[in-house]
Scaffold this active site. Structure first.
Site, short mmCIF file in Angstrom:
data_model
loop_
_atom_site.label_atom_id
_atom_site.label_comp_id
_atom_site.label_asym_id
_atom_site.label_seq_id
_atom_site.Cartn_x
_atom_site.Cartn_y
_atom_site.Cartn_z
CG ASP A 100 4.64 1.54 -2.44
OD1 ASP A 100 4.89 2.95 -2.50
OD2 ASP A 100 5.84 0.46 -1.99
CE LYS A 108 8.13 6.73 0.55
NZ LYS A 108 8.65 5.09 -0.55
CD GLN A 122 12.00 3.53 -0.39
OE1 GLN A 122 11.09 3.77 0.21
NE2 GLN A 122 12.44 4.17 -1.26
#
Ligand code: NAP
Length: 303
Positions: free
Chosen positions: A125, A58, A102
């Site tokens: 997200d 990422k 994460q």
């Protein structure tokens, strides 16, 4: 959808690269207008090897797109309060436009309060309840990355979703459920299968569009797939011999499907690309708000 001998393979890398080119151009335009770069903050807890690899990808993808990224790495035994305090700080930092935690987090850290501490304006997200609710009513600002990436793959491959029978295997909050909602929003008739589904094949065989997101190698084999179906394999499984495979038996499913995504090189690159897209969108919205031309999302965050 045409019926042919073997499936055409959908090239996720190529589709993702094209979208990333467009995002890079949007970043350049924003930097020229605003004088600052979109910035993504990534929080990682512990040393889970897969999480380290995913975060590394990422961060690299951000660099390539001209997006700044900052990593906040905590030891495995960090307290929930400390993680939440960092998320809150980043939520109110004016120079951070996206926040990503994460997953998975260690067991002693509850997910809900951590996700709830992310500003809905920076929830790139798409896991905050506000954005989840928006998805349910078909009006979310930040769609969750993996299912959104699947929808763009289907669009890029010219698949018309409306009126089709879509079957989603897997019902997690981050893939299966939002995937089903997005397909329903585009007028598919959707079935969701999960671990308790009896006789999975009776559902999969009816699917015009079959999305696999269970995390079980060889869960779906050729005879379970309708001839001419579009099969998108979200699963990522590491076999004992080190190979990376999806949830379907690629060779037999290829004989039945009209379109099929590979693993790797299918959905994976799209997931990261959608994270970039949400971060750029968030930064653009921030710029519009600076200029007084955009509303904020939802209610102000609690102090
Ligand atoms: P997850 O949280 O473990 O959820 C798996 C889902 O599949 C659950 O709903 C589970 O049912 C269901 N399931 C498990 N075994 C099944 C079976 N034998 N038959 C039917 N349903 C079954 O996993 P996830 O986070 O959604 O991820 C799913 C897969 O996608 C994993 O392989 C993951 O690595 C991969 N993934 C890939 C990307 C990408 O970018 N390509 C992104 C995210 C995830 P229950 O709910 O009943 O337990």
């Amino acid at each position: 959808m045409t019926v042919q001998d073997t499936a055409e393979i959908i090239d996720g890398n190529a589709i993702a690269a094209k979208i990333r080119g467009g995002l890079k151009a949007r970043v350049d335009k924003l930097v020229a207008a605003a004088g600052w770069r979109p910035t993504l903050a990534v929080i990682r807890v512990g040393e889970d090897p897969a999480s380290i690899v995913y975060v590394g990808r990422k961060v690299r993808a951000c660099e390539e797109a001209g997006i700044d990224s900052r990593q906040y790495v905590f030891p495995e035994d960090v307290s929930q309060a400390e993680v939440i305090a960092t998320v809150r700080e980043l939520s109110s930092a004016p120079d951070v436009h996206g926040i990503l935690v994460q997953l998975p987090l260690p067991e002693h850290i509850a997910l809900a309060p951590v996700l709830g501490a992310i500003s809905v304006e920076k929830d790139v997200d798409g896991f905050h309840l506000y954005n989840v609710g928006g998805l349910v009513i078909g009006d979310t600002v930040f769609p969750p990355c993996t299912p959104h990436g699947v929808m763009l793959l289907l669009d890029a491959a010219g698949v018309d979703v409306s009126g089709k029978n879509a079957v989603v295997v897997g019902a997690s909050n981050i893939v299966g459920k939002p995937m089903a909602l997005m397909l329903m929003q585009r007028e598919a008739t959707v079935s969701i299968c999960h671990i308790k589904t009896r006789d999975l094949a009776q559902y999969t065989i009816l699917a015009d569009i079959l999305i696999l997101a269970a995390g079980c190698p060889n869960l779906v084999v050729g005879p379970m797939v309708k001839r001419g179906a579009v099969v998108v394999d979200v699963g990522i499984n590491r076999l004992p011999d080190g190979r990376l495979v999806g949830d379907c038996d690629f060779d037999t499913v290829k004989e039945r499907a009209s379109l099929l995504t590979p693993v790797p090189g299918g959905v994976g690159p799209m997931t990261v690309t959608m994270l970039l897209a949400n971060t750029v969108k968030s930064a653009e919205r921030h710029f519009q708000r600076e200029k007084g031309q955009a509303e904020t999302v939802g209610e102000p965050e609690p102090a």
